[in-house]
Design an enzyme around this catalytic site. Structure first.
Site, short mmCIF file in Angstrom:
data_model
loop_
_atom_site.label_atom_id
_atom_site.label_comp_id
_atom_site.label_asym_id
_atom_site.label_seq_id
_atom_site.Cartn_x
_atom_site.Cartn_y
_atom_site.Cartn_z
N THR A 71 11.58 -3.83 10.69
CA THR A 71 11.64 -4.40 12.19
C THR A 71 11.80 -5.74 12.22
O THR A 71 11.96 -7.16 12.63
CB THR A 71 10.30 -4.19 13.35
N SER A 72 11.12 -6.39 10.82
CA SER A 72 11.49 -7.66 10.32
C SER A 72 10.46 -8.97 11.19
O SER A 72 11.41 -9.41 11.38
CB SER A 72 12.54 -8.48 10.00
N TRP A 114 28.88 -8.82 4.91
CA TRP A 114 30.19 -8.67 5.98
C TRP A 114 30.24 -9.51 5.40
O TRP A 114 32.50 -9.47 4.85
CB TRP A 114 30.06 -8.55 7.12
N ARG A 149 18.24 -1.97 14.61
CA ARG A 149 18.64 -3.08 14.04
C ARG A 149 20.26 -2.23 13.05
O ARG A 149 20.61 -1.24 12.32
CB ARG A 149 18.15 -2.34 12.53
N ASN A 194 25.36 -10.18 8.36
CA ASN A 194 27.03 -11.01 8.67
C ASN A 194 27.18 -11.04 6.89
O ASN A 194 28.01 -11.51 7.08
CB ASN A 194 26.17 -11.88 9.53
N SER A 228 15.62 -16.40 13.19
CA SER A 228 14.28 -15.63 13.31
C SER A 228 13.56 -17.48 11.70
O SER A 228 13.83 -18.23 11.36
CB SER A 228 14.13 -14.73 11.67
N THR A 229 12.10 -17.27 12.40
CA THR A 229 11.36 -18.78 11.15
C THR A 229 11.76 -17.90 9.79
O THR A 229 11.57 -19.01 9.33
CB THR A 229 9.98 -18.52 11.89
N LEU A 278 22.70 -9.60 34.08
CA LEU A 278 22.10 -8.76 32.83
C LEU A 278 21.36 -10.86 32.22
O LEU A 278 21.81 -11.15 32.13
CB LEU A 278 23.30 -8.73 31.80
N HIS A 334 28.77 -15.13 10.03
CA HIS A 334 27.72 -15.43 11.50
C HIS A 334 29.08 -15.39 12.66
O HIS A 334 29.24 -15.63 13.86
CB HIS A 334 27.19 -16.39 11.08
N ASP A 359 22.39 -7.36 12.11
CA ASP A 359 22.21 -7.90 10.61
C ASP A 359 23.39 -7.07 9.84
O ASP A 359 23.90 -6.70 10.35
CB ASP A 359 20.24 -7.14 10.01
N ARG A 362 29.79 -17.63 3.89
CA ARG A 362 28.52 -16.51 4.47
C ARG A 362 28.54 -16.77 6.17
O ARG A 362 28.27 -16.46 7.14
CB ARG A 362 26.86 -16.35 4.04
C1 FPP Z 1 21.91 -11.39 9.85
O1 FPP Z 1 22.99 -11.49 8.52
C2 FPP Z 1 22.29 -12.40 11.24
C3 FPP Z 1 21.74 -13.96 11.41
C4 FPP Z 1 20.51 -14.28 10.69
C5 FPP Z 1 22.55 -15.08 12.17
C6 FPP Z 1 22.98 -13.94 13.48
C7 FPP Z 1 23.73 -14.32 14.77
C8 FPP Z 1 24.34 -14.32 15.62
C9 FPP Z 1 25.61 -13.25 15.17
C10 FPP Z 1 25.18 -15.61 16.60
C11 FPP Z 1 24.95 -15.44 17.70
C12 FPP Z 1 25.18 -16.42 18.62
C13 FPP Z 1 24.21 -16.49 19.84
C14 FPP Z 1 24.86 -17.10 20.62
C15 FPP Z 1 22.77 -15.94 20.31
P1 FPP Z 1 22.29 -12.18 7.49
O2 FPP Z 1 22.96 -13.09 7.78
O3 FPP Z 1 20.99 -12.11 7.32
O4 FPP Z 1 22.98 -10.75 6.73
P2 FPP Z 1 23.08 -10.20 5.05
O5 FPP Z 1 21.31 -9.21 5.39
O6 FPP Z 1 23.86 -9.74 4.80
O7 FPP Z 1 22.00 -12.06 4.10
#
Ligand code: FPP
Length: 619
Positions: free
Chosen positions: A564-565, A396, A557, A393, A436-437, A500, A408, A391, A404
């Site tokens: 846990t969403s 950040w 998380r 991204n 997530s859905t 893994l 990611h 969580d 945004r």
């Molecule tokens: C939540 O942060 C993050 C996501 C919804 C996406 C996570 C995906 C990746 C890190 C890429 C993964 C790549 C592979 C190959 C599996 P948010 O956007 O909800 O952050 P916020 O809460 O600050 O808005």
């Protein structure tokens, strides 16, 4: 410098003396063109390892040639367009035949053939340059950005691809690195300010209409080179904007790039910054003639950078790959889709090339950038299954003033490192919540960019270069076909890996998963296969869509949220919970190790009065 052939029908190394000297002359011509028309970029290319320089001249010269052709004021616009279309068509024919009578096209063709560069990507970027000629102006920053990306992403990525071929561990998908798109925007705007006199000569003003309107400057005013207070404010603002983007990108990329490319990036930001300073200092003169950075400033930046780059490349290039292009240009590859010499190995075309790109045997884990070593944890104390809600991204990225999707991208880079750390401690299962859905509620733009990042990561990222078996957890409903395709193909390609297991939850919802298990049980009961009175936990679990997933021992998380969403409600029923404050893009493998060490100190009583055995944790 002797070069191997790329010509259709001849084997590498059998080009005639005349052809070889034509090729040398072609690369020299590219070098001359770049050095005289783009001295700053040329100086930056000289910071690359020697083996990469001719390729970088050829790649850049092709774009500089196309760009300059469109800027020519002597020809009428239709004539310029026609010349570029002809040049582009000739390039395509040359790329197919492997040779050319034009020096820039010959060098580019040689580079493409020899290093297996992505022909389609390069031609698309040239098409984007061509499209500029068909338009009058750019309305918004969003449109301007699109143009910047379309024209400028391909060639540095092709250069990275070439560096990978000589054995350097550099990232190829630069566009997926956090901040790289910002760098390209900063570079494009600096270039636009630098080229302002020529653009005005050619009757072009490429700044977006929205910024002209904001500063109340008309195109006619700029074309007449009127130095009004409004024009002065506009150019000062644009220079500040370019500087800010370059600095933002440097901050975002600092911890991501290996040392060699990082030196080139730092020097680029410093040199382009110096150009912007010179541009602003020149005042109205900057509308009339190109401004150059004073030599002593250039040297102050480039002198130390050259020395550092030389040392770094010497230390990082595999032995024998640095001396000259010739030494490493032996494994010629034909670009995808080009017919011709059957003796040269062709790269399979299209998606197949990507989906089968699995390192065999897999590479050992990549060491941590600062040399951090994993804690020694006895296998018996290791959690078997760690699940992560990655969580933060978005927050950040927004905190850094970035879109945004940059968050990611940075998140995907953090995941790479965490996977390396999981391999190093010998973790069996790592499950990450990638989409997530509930995430469908985000803007379609963010969603499609997130899918593009995941897809690219699974195709070209390093994740699957290691002993990682990929499993997809989630539903295909509503997912773009190409995402489903990549997930399935990479699952299949890694099915025999024993290291893994990386479970990626894409289009996953915990309650939906439980509902599907319920529906499956109900169907079985209706068919008389299951007696409802005998439905046990084990039987229910066997009807879960992903029943092979083991129970989660540790659920982590990031980013300060304590919930846990809808993540793995069945499997994580007894998981130890671990919450940390840093946003996911700031995480690396050391945070995983910390979480695992903390887990080893938990008392896992599972309802009993005392834990079965004290977890002694680290050894
Ligand atoms: C939540 O942060 C993050 C996501 C919804 C996406 C996570 C995906 C990746 C890190 C890429 C993964 C790549 C592979 C190959 C599996 P948010 O956007 O909800 O952050 P916020 O809460 O600050 O808005």
């Amino acid at each position: 410098m002797r070069r191997t052939t790329t010509r259709s029908g001849t084997r590498p190394g059998t080009r005639s003396g005349r052809e070889l000297s034509a090729l040398d002359a072609a690369y020299d011509e590219c070098r001359r063109l770049v050095r005289t028309t783009r001295p700053t970029e040329y100086a930056l290319m000289q910071l690359m390892p020697p083996v990469a320089r001719p390729v970088s001249w050829a790649l850049y010269a092709a774009f500089a040639f196309a760009d300059d052709l469109l800027d020519r004021s002597a020809e009428a616009p239709e004539e310029r367009g026609r010349l570029l279309r002809e040049w582009r068509a000739a390039l395509e024919a040359d790329l197919a035949s492997g040779t050319s009578d034009d020096p820039v096209r010959l060098a580019l063709t040689d580079a493409v053939w020899h290093w297996g560069l992505d022909l389609g990507d390069l031609l698309d970027a040239l098409d984007a340059v061509q499209r500029d000629d068909d338009r009058e102006s750019v309305a918004t920053w969003a449109e301007w950005r699109e143009r910047a990306h379309a024209q400028n992403m391909s060639w540095p990525e092709q250069l990275m691809r070439m560096l990978v071929r000589v054995g350097l561990p550099v990232p190829v998908r630069l566009r997926d690195l956090p901040g790289f798109t910002r760098f390209v925007e900063g570079l494009f705007l600096t270039d636009m300010l630098r080229d302002l006199p020529e653009d005005l000569d050619g009757g072009h003003v490429w700044f977006p209409t929205e910024v002209l309107d904001r500063f109340q400057v008309t195109r006619a005013e700029l074309l007449a080179r009127e130095w009004t207070p409004a024009v002065r404010r506009l150019v000062a603002h644009l220079a500040d904007q370019a500087r800010e983007w370059l600095e933002d990108s440097r901050r975002a990329l600092r911890n991501t790039l290996p040392l060699g490319p990082a030196i080139v990036l730092d020097s680029a930001v410093a040199l382009f910054g110096a150009e912007l300073d010179a541009f602003v200092r020149a005042g109205s003169a900057a509308l009339h003639r190109q401004v150059r950075v004073p030599r002593h400033i250039e040297w102050r930046i480039l002198g130390p950078a050259r020395a550092r780059a030389a040392v770094v490349w010497r230390l990082t290039l595999p032995p024998g790959r640095d001396a000259a292009a010739e030494a490493s240009r032996t494994a010629a590859h034909r670009p995808a889709g080009v017919s011709g010499d059957d003796s040269a190995p062709a790269l399979p075309a299209g998606p197949e090339r990507h989906t089968t790109r699995i390192a065999e045997p897999p590479l050992p884990p990549r060491p941590h950038r600062d040399g951090a070593r994993p804690p020694a944890i006895a296998e018996a104390h290791l959690p078997q299954h760690v699940a992560i809600v990655m969580d933060g991204n978005g927050r950040w990225a927004t905190g850094l003033g970035l879109p945004r999707d940059e968050g990611h991208r940075a998140g995907a880079v953090a995941l790479r490192d965490v996977v390396q750390g999981a391999l190093e401690i010998g973790l069996a299962h790592l499950t990450v919540y990638a989409f997530s859905t509930e995430n469908w509620k985000r803007s379609p733009d963010e969603v499609s960019k997130l899918f593009a990042i995941m897809r690219a990561e699974l195709l070209d990222g390093e994740l699957l270069d290691h002993d990682v078996r990929l499993r997809w957890v989630g539903s295909p409903d509503g997912l773009p076909e190409d995402v489903v395709e990549v997930l399935r193909a990479q699952e299949h390609a890694t099915r025999n890996r024993t290291g893994l297991t990386l479970n990626v939850c894409v289009n996953y919802g915990g309650r939906a998963e439980l509902a599907r298990a319920g529906a499956s049980l109900a169907r079985a009961a209706l068919a008389g296969e299951v007696d409802p009175a005998r439905v046990s936990e084990q039987l229910f679990a066997a009807h879960l869509p992903h029943h092979a997933l083991p129970d989660v021992d540790l659920l982590w998380r990031t980013s300060g949220e304590i919930r846990t969403s809808n993540f793995l409600p069945w499997h994580a029923h007894y998981a130890e919970l671990h919450f940390t404050d840093q946003p996911w893009p700031d995480v690396d493998r050391r945070d995983l190790w910390e979480a695992v060490v903390a887990y080893t100190h938990r008392k896992r009583r599972k309802g009993a009065a005392s834990a079965p055995a004290p977890a002694e944790g680290t050894e």
